[in-house]
Design an enzyme around this catalytic site. Structure first.
Site, PDB file in Angstrom:
ATOM      1  N   HIS A 248      96.487  55.498  57.289  1.00  0.00           N
ATOM      2  CA  HIS A 248      96.711  55.094  56.479  1.00  0.00           C
ATOM      3  C   HIS A 248      96.405  53.647  55.852  1.00  0.00           C
ATOM      4  O   HIS A 248      97.353  52.976  55.575  1.00  0.00           O
ATOM      5  CB  HIS A 248      97.876  55.381  55.363  1.00  0.00           C
TER       6      HIS A 248
ATOM      7  N   LYS B  49      95.716  47.403  61.403  1.00  0.00           N
ATOM      8  CA  LYS B  49      96.712  47.884  61.916  1.00  0.00           C
ATOM      9  C   LYS B  49      96.931  48.653  63.116  1.00  0.00           C
ATOM     10  O   LYS B  49      96.224  48.974  63.340  1.00  0.00           O
ATOM     11  CB  LYS B  49      95.756  49.040  60.598  1.00  0.00           C
TER      12      LYS B  49
ATOM     13  N   TYR C 129      89.304  74.553  54.880  1.00  0.00           N
ATOM     14  CA  TYR C 129      91.288  73.533  54.874  1.00  0.00           C
ATOM     15  C   TYR C 129      91.622  72.226  53.761  1.00  0.00           C
ATOM     16  O   TYR C 129      91.774  71.526  53.341  1.00  0.00           O
ATOM     17  CB  TYR C 129      91.946  74.082  55.666  1.00  0.00           C
ATOM     18  N   HIS C 130      90.770  71.368  55.025  1.00  0.00           N
ATOM     19  CA  HIS C 130      91.289  70.063  54.606  1.00  0.00           C
ATOM     20  C   HIS C 130      90.477  69.227  53.682  1.00  0.00           C
ATOM     21  O   HIS C 130      90.974  68.283  52.409  1.00  0.00           O
ATOM     22  CB  HIS C 130      90.899  69.014  56.459  1.00  0.00           C
TER      23      HIS C 130
ATOM     24  N   ASP D 179      98.575  55.530  63.175  1.00  0.00           N
ATOM     25  CA  ASP D 179      98.873  55.843  61.713  1.00  0.00           C
ATOM     26  C   ASP D 179      97.398  55.445  60.870  1.00  0.00           C
ATOM     27  O   ASP D 179      96.989  53.771  61.211  1.00  0.00           O
ATOM     28  CB  ASP D 179      99.387  54.694  61.186  1.00  0.00           C
TER      29      ASP D 179
ATOM     30  N   TYR E  16     102.254  77.429  62.886  1.00  0.00           N
ATOM     31  CA  TYR E  16     101.306  76.815  63.699  1.00  0.00           C
ATOM     32  C   TYR E  16     102.484  75.560  63.530  1.00  0.00           C
ATOM     33  O   TYR E  16     103.033  74.859  62.985  1.00  0.00           O
ATOM     34  CB  TYR E  16     100.910  75.378  62.294  1.00  0.00           C
TER      35      TYR E  16
END
Lengths: 672, 338
Positions: A546, A540, A171-172, A544, A17
Site C-alpha cells: 500500500h 517502504k 476477478y481482480h 506490504d 479459499y
C-alpha cells in the site's frame, strides 16, 4: 409433496479459499473441510511464498503465515497434503509469480509418492499480468513473466494433461473497479497475449495447438447485479468461442468452451451488518449457476465475515453449505439453459459484447495488453471506474444496505462472542516456520541443491523450459527463496509505474499557499547553508504494497523543493540503508502500514549504523500506536507521523527542522 | 554555522580507488557541495583521482532519449548483462527539476526503475536533479562520472534528452546512446534538429510494438548524411525490447565494440582529455567570467595549456586559478599600497 426424480447434471467443484499459520494447521483444516463435503481444495499462500522469499528473509518479517500458508520447500508441501491422495484431489492454488515453483513442488511431491503426474488435476492461477494491475504479487518483468506462464503451459499440456496451468483472471480487475465490459475486454486480451506467447515459443506443433487453447481457463468475479453478471458470463462464452475459432483456428467446438472458476465478489461485502453478506453471496452465486451454458466449473464462496478478518472453520462451513443447498436441494441442475431464447438476456449480452469488442480493439491498437499496462492506460481506466463507483456510493445513487442507507440495526448475536467473530492467526507461526526451514536446510544435500539451482539458472538464461529443472530443484529440497532469487538474478525485478509517475505532472499543490511559499524558502535556505539542495529518501520496508501514503509524502516534498528519491515498495532494511548511502540524502522517511513497524524500523536503524550513517535522521509514518511511537523515538527515530497528522505542510516543516537540528542549525519552528 | 565536516581529499581518493562504497558516496556529496571550502576540496579530490589511468580505464556511457522511451528499463537490462559478465557498474541518473517558481524540487524515480537484483555490491546508483541548468545536464555530472570511473568498470549517465542535452552528454561520455520512442513525434523532431550527429549507438525500444518500431528504426537509419561521421564506425540502429528482453545481447555488444573502436583510433584518451578541459573551462568561467579567461590569454590559449598536461589538468587548473587571483590582487595593489 415429493418432486418427480429427474436426471441431474453434475454439480460444480466446491471449494473454500483457505490456508493459514503453517502447513500442519492448514492440512487439518483441509481434511475437516473435505469431511464436510467439500470436493476440491483451494490453497491460500502467505505473502513471502507468493513473492518468492523464504520465511527467514528480512523482507518476510511479520508476514509469515498471515494471509495464507507458508510453503518453503517440498517438506512443507508434503505436510500440507498429508493423508490427502493427490491423484484423487482437485487442487486449486492461488499462486502467480511463483506458480511454476509451487506447481513443481506439487509434481515433485507426486513423483516422490509414486503417483503419475498425468493423474494430477487442478489449477495454478498463474496470471501474472493482472498482478501488475491489482494484486501486487509480481516479481519479474512482463517478458520473463509471460515466459514463465508459457513454460508451465507447454510443460503441463505434454506432461500433466489434466492440469489447468493458467487461470486468466478477471476477478481482480473487478476488485480494482472494472466494469463488466472492462472485465471482458482485459481478460480476453490477457488470454490472447498468453496464447500468442505460447504459439511463438514454437514448443507445441500447430496441429496440437487446440489442446493448448482447451487448457486455458478463467477465474471470474460475480457481483451483486446478478442478471448483468450472468449476461457477462454468457458474453464471455460467446466471445471465447469466436476468438478461439477465428484467431487460433480451433475447429472442435468442445475445445472452444469457456471454462471458468469463480469466487464471488468480496469488494461488496460490508463490515456493517455483516449478516447481510450471506444473502449477497447467495445472489451473486446465482449469476454463475443459473445459466447452464455459462455455469462455473468450480465455485468458492467467501465467508460472511470476510470484511472483518480471517474466517473461523464454522464460517467456512456455512459458505460450503450454501453451495450444497443450491446443488442438492434445489432443482437447478435438472434443466437445460433457462435463458436461451430470452430476448432481454440476448440484448444485454449483445450490448456487453459490442462494448468489449470496442475496448479490445482499443487495447490492440496500443500494441496489446502489456503495452497498455506499461503506458499506464489500463490502470488509469480502472482507477476511473473505481472513482465513479465510490462517487455513486457517496451520492447514494448506488445503494448499499447498512452502509449508505438503512443503518438502523439491533445488536447482532453473531458478532457478540469474545473472539470478535474472527480467527486470529497463530502468533508463533513465523518463529516455528523459520526453525522448520532451517532444520530442512541442514537435512538436505548441499551439492544436490547447488547443482539443481545451477540447472535452473542455465535454463532461465538459455530459454529452455524452466519446469524440468524446477522440479529437480523441488526434489533436491531447494527453498522458495532460493528459487525466487536465482530467477531474480537472471530476469531482474519489475517495478511498475507508481502513483508518483501519475502525480508527477500535477501542478496543483495541496495545502495553504502562503505556507507552501514559506516552506520553499525554508527548504532552499537550509540547502544553501548545507551546500547542496535538501535530499529526502522515501521508502517502504516489508512486503506490504500500500504505497499511497508514501507517494503523497514524496510528491509533497518535491513540491516544497526537496530532491526526493522515491524508492518504492518491498524493500529490505538493507536496501533502504544502501540507498540512503548511495544517494547521499539528508533524511530518510519510512512508511509502514502492515503493523510490522517495530521490527522493520529497528532493522533500518541498525543497517544505517552498520554503514556509518548513525547520524542520518530517520522519520517514520504509518498506523503506529502511541506506545510503539514512544519506543521508536527511544530507539532513535526523530519523528513519528500517524493518520492524525493529516496536515502535510506541518510534516514538511517538521522534517526541515529535523534536518537543521541534525546539522547544527537552529530550528525554525511551526508554520504560521 | 553548520557542523558539516569535509573529508580529507587525499585520504578519500585512496579509499575511493580501493572501491569503498562509503567513500564513493561521501566523494559524490563533496563534488555536489557548493560551499567555497567544499569547492577547493573537490578540486583536490579530482586531482588525486586523475592521472594516466583516468584517461584510459573503464567505459563512460551516456544514455539519452525522450521521456517515456524506456531508458531506465533499458539501462536496467544493460546493467544485468554487465553484472552477469562480472563487471561493476556505477550509474548517474539525472531527472529534471521542477521550475524555480514551483519550488525547484525533483522526484528522482529512476533508482526504483533501474534497480534489479536487491542487494548487489557491484552496482552503485546516484540520482541527481538537473537543477534547471542550461543544457539539461547539471555541471556536477562530469566530475561525478569522473569519480565513479575511478572505481567502477562501467559508468552510465542516464538523462532525459530534450535537444541540447545530447550535446552536453557528448562532452562527457566515451559512447553516447540514443533511445528512441517508436511512433512518437519526438524522434522526427530529433531527426530534424540535426542532433542525430551526436550518438554512436541508436536503440529503438519497445520493438514489441512491431511495425511502428521498425518504421522508426528505418527513419533513423536513413537520416544520413552525417557531417562528422567517423570513418570506421557504423552507427548501429538496434531494435529491441527492454521489457520483453529481446535484442538486448546484440545491442549490448555494440558498447564494447565502440570502446575498442575508440581505442584503436586513438580517440578514447583524446576525448577524455578534451572533456576534462571543457569542465575546467566551465569552472574558470563560472568563477571569474569571460574577463578571468581573458587574463589567461583567452579560451584557445587555456585549451592549449591544458592539452599540454593531459594527465594533470587539475594541477594546471589550480595554477591558472592562482594566476588569475594574483593578477586580480595586483590590479588592486596600487590603491592598497601606501
Amino acid at each position: 409433496m415429493v418432486a418427480p426424480r429427474r436426471k441431474k447434471d453434475q454439480p460444480w467443484l466446491m471449494r473454500t479459499y483457505s490456508g493459514h499459520s503453517s502447513a500442519r494447521a492448514s492440512n487439518a483444516l483441509y481434511r475437516t473441510n473435505l469431511a464436510k463435503g467439500q470436493t476440491g481444495l483451494s490453497v491460500a499462500f502467505d505473502l513471502p511464498t507468493q513473492t518468492g522469499y523464504d520465511a527467514d528473509s528480512p523482507l518476510a518479517r511479520g508476514e509469515v503465515g498471515k494471509v495464507g500458508v507458508p510453503i518453503s520447500s517440498i517438506a512443507d508441501m508434503d505436510q500440507l497434503f498429508d493423508q490427502i491422495p493427490l491423484d484423487q484431489m482437485n487442487t486449486s492454488m492461488t499462486i502467480n509469480a511463483t506458480a511454476a515453483w509451487l506447481l513443481s513442488l506439487y509434481i515433485g511431491l507426486a513423483q516422490r509418492r509414486g503417483i503419475d503426474p498425468k493423474t494430477l488435476s487442478g489449477t495454478t492461477q498463474n496470471d501474472i499480468i493482472k498482478e501488475y494491475l491489482s494484486r501486487g504479487t509480481y516479481i519479474y518483468p512482463p517478458g520473463p513473466s509471460m515466459r514463465l506462464i508459457a513454460d508451465t503451459i507447454n510443460y503441463t499440456v505434454k506432461n500433466v494433461p489434466k492440469w489447468n496451468p493458467t487461470n486468466v483472471c478477471s476477478y481482480h480487475l473487478q476488485e480494482a473497479g472494472a466494469t463488466p465490459v472492462q472485465e471482458l475486454a482485459y481478460a480476453l486480451c490477457t488470454a490472447m497475449a498468453v496464447l500468442d506467447r505460447v504459439k511463438a515459443s514454437g514448443e507445441i506443433p500447430p496441429d496440437e495447438f487446440p489442446q493448448v487453447v482447451e487448457r486455458i481457463s478463467f477465474f471470474v468475479n460475480a457481483g451483486i447485479r446478478f442478471i448483468e453478471e450472468c449476461c457477462k458470463l454468457r458474453a464471455f462464452g460467446e466471445m471465447w468461442d469466436e476468438l478461439t475459432l477465428t484467431r487460433y483456428q480451433v475447429q472442435d467446438a468442445k475445445l472452444r468452451r469457456f471454462r471458468y472458476g469463480v469466487q464471488v465478489n468480496s469488494l461488496g461485502l460490508t463490515e456493517a451488518q455483516p449478516e447481510n453478506n450471506v444473502q449477497r453471496i447467495v445472489l451473486e452465486m446465482l449469476a454463475v449457476a443459473l445459466s447452464k451454458r455459462a455455469r462455473a466449473r468450480a465455485i468458492q464462496l467467501p465467508a460472511w465475515n470476510e470484511a472483518m478478518g480471517l474466517p473461523r472453520p464454522w464460517d467456512q462451513q456455512w459458505a460450503l453449505r450454501i453451495q450444497q443447498v443450491m446443488a442438492f436441494e434445489t432443482d437447478l441442475l435438472e434443466y437445460e439453459d433457462i435463458f436461451d431464447g430470452s430476448p432481454v438476456i440476448a440484448a444485454k449480452v449483445g450490448e456487453l459484447i459490442a462494448g468489449a469488442r470496442r475496448e479490445i480493439e482499443n487495447v490492440e491498437a496500443q500494441g496489446g495488453i502489456i503495452a497498455a499496462i506499461e503506458s499506464g492506460y489500463i490502470k488509469r481506466e480502472l482507477v476511473g471506474s473505481h472513482m465513479s463507483r465510490l462517487r455513486a456510493i457517496e451520492a447514494g445513487e448506488l445503494k448499499i444496505i447498512g452502509v449508505n442507507c438503512f443503518h438502523e440495526t439491533a445488536e447482532s448475536p453473531l458478532t457478540a462472542g469474545s473472539d470478535g467473530a474472527i480467527m486470529k492467526s497463530d502468533p508463533a507461526a513465523e518463529r516455528q516456520q523459520i526453525e522448520r526451514l532451517q532444520e530442512h536446510r541442514r537435512q538436505r544435500s548441499d551439492a544436490d541443491v547447488r547443482a539443481a539451482l545451477q540447472g535452473l539458472a542455465d535454463a532461465a538464461k538459455s530459454g529452455d523450459n524452466i519446469m524440468p529443472n524446477s522440479i529437480r530443484c523441488a526434489l533436491a529440497g531447494v527453498t522458495t527463496g532460493e528459487w525466487g532469487d536465482s530467477l531474480r538474478a537472471v530476469f531482474g525485478e519489475f517495478r511498475p509505474p507508481t502513483g508518483v509517475d501519475i502525480a508527477i505532472d500535477s501542478r496543483e499543490v495541496l495545502g495553504r499557499k502562503d505556507q507552501v511559499t514559506d516552506l520553499r524558502e525554508r527548504v532552499a535556505r537550509t540547502g544553501n547553508a548545507l551546500g547542496r539542495p535538501l535530499k529526502l529518501l522515501v521508502g517502504k520496508p516489508g512486503l506490504d504494497g500500500h504505497s499511497n501514503g508514501a507517494e503523497q509524502v514524496a510528491v509533497k516534498a518535491r513540491d516544497v523543493g526537496f530532491e526526493v528519491v522515491y524508492d518504492g515498495i518491498r524493500l529490505t532494511p538493507q536496501q533502504i540503508a544502501q540507498a540512503a548511502q548511495e544517494e547521499g540524502v539528508h533524511v530518510v522517511g519510512l512508511s509502514i502500514l502492515s503493523g510490522s513497524h517495530m521490527e522493520l524500523v529497528g532493522s533500518v536503524l541498525q543497517e544505517l549504523r552498520a554503514r556509518d550513517l548513525a547520524g542520518l535522521p530517520v522519520v517514520a509514518g504509518g498506523i503506529i500506536p502511541p506506545a510503539d511511537a514512544e519506543r521508536l523515538l527511544a530507539l532513535g527515530v526523530r519523528a513519528i507521523y500517524t493518520p492524525k497528522d493529516f496536515n502535510l505542510n506541518a510534516i514538511m516543516g517538521d522534517i526541515v527542522d529535523v534536518v537543521r537540528e541534525t546539522n547544527g542549525l537552529e530550528r525554525l519552528g511551526g508554520l504560521s | 554555522m553548520t557542523n558539516l565536516v569535509l573529508p580529507d581529499p587525499e585520504r578519500l581518493a585512496a579509499r575511493i580507488q580501493g572501491g569503498e562504497r562509503a567513500a564513493v558516496a561521501s566523494g559524490l556529496n563533496l563534488l555536489d557541495n557548493r560551499l567555497p571550502a567544499a569547492r577547493s576540496h573537490a578540486v583536490r579530490l579530482l586531482a588525486c583521482l586523475s592521472g594516466e589511468r583516468s584517461l584510459s580505464a573503464g567505459h563512460l556511457i551516456g544514455v539519452t532519449g525522450p521521456p517515456g522511451a524506456g531508458k531506465s528499463s533499458l539501462v536496467s537490462a544493460m546493467i544485468r548483462e554487465w553484472r552477469l559478465a562480472g563487471r561493476t557498474v556505477g550509474v548517474l541518473a539525472v531527472d529534471p527539476s521542477s521550475r524555480p517558481e514551483l519550488g525547484g524540487g525533483a522526484l528522482l524515480g529512476d533508482r526504483i526503475r533501474i534497480k534489479s537484483v536487491g542487494q548487489d555490491e557491484g552496482l552503485f546508483i546516484r540520482s541527481l536533479a538537473n537543477r534547471n541548468q542550461l543544457g539539461g545536464v547539471a555541471s556536477e555530472v562530469w566530475p561525478m562520472s569522473w569519480l565513479l570511473l575511478a572505481c567502477f568498470d562501467v559508468v552510465v549517465i542516464e538523462t532525459v534528452g530534450v535537444g541540447q542535452t545530447e550535446i552536453d552528454i557528448a562532452e562527457i561520455g566515451d559512447t553516447v546512446c540514443y533511445v528512441a520512442q517508436p511512433a512518437s513525434g519526438d524522434t522526427i523532431q530529433y531527426l530534424k534538429s540535426g542532433i542525430i550527429e551526436i550518438p554512436d549507438i541508436f536503440a529503438v525500444n519497445k520493438a514489441d510494438l512491431g511495425a511502428a518500431a521498425r518504421k522508426t528504426a528505418s527513419e533513423i537509419g536513413r537520416s544520413a548524411p552525417r557531417q562528422d561521421r567517423r570513418e570506421g564506425w557504423d552507427y548501429p540502429v538496434c531494435l529491441l525490447s527492454a521489457t520483453m528482453q529481446t535484442g538486448i545481447k546484440e545491442f549490448h555488444a555494440h558498447f564494447d565494440r565502440h570502446r575498442r573502436f575508440l581505442v584503436a583510433a586513438g580517440l578514447l584518451e583524446r576525448q577524455r582529455s578534451q572533456h576534462q578541459s571543457g569542465w575546467v573551462l566551465r569552472l574558470l568561467k563560472e568563477e571569474f567570467g569571460t574577463f578571468g579567461l581573458g587574463l589567461l590569454g583567452g579560451r584557445t590559449t587555456i585549451e592549449e595549456r591544458l592539452g599540454a598536461c593531459r594527465s594533470s589538468q587539475f594541477e594546471e587548473y589550480e595554477r591558472m586559478r592562482e594566476h588569475i587571483l594574483s593578477r586580480l590582487l595586483s590590479v588592486n595593489q596600487p590603491t592598497l599600497s601606501p
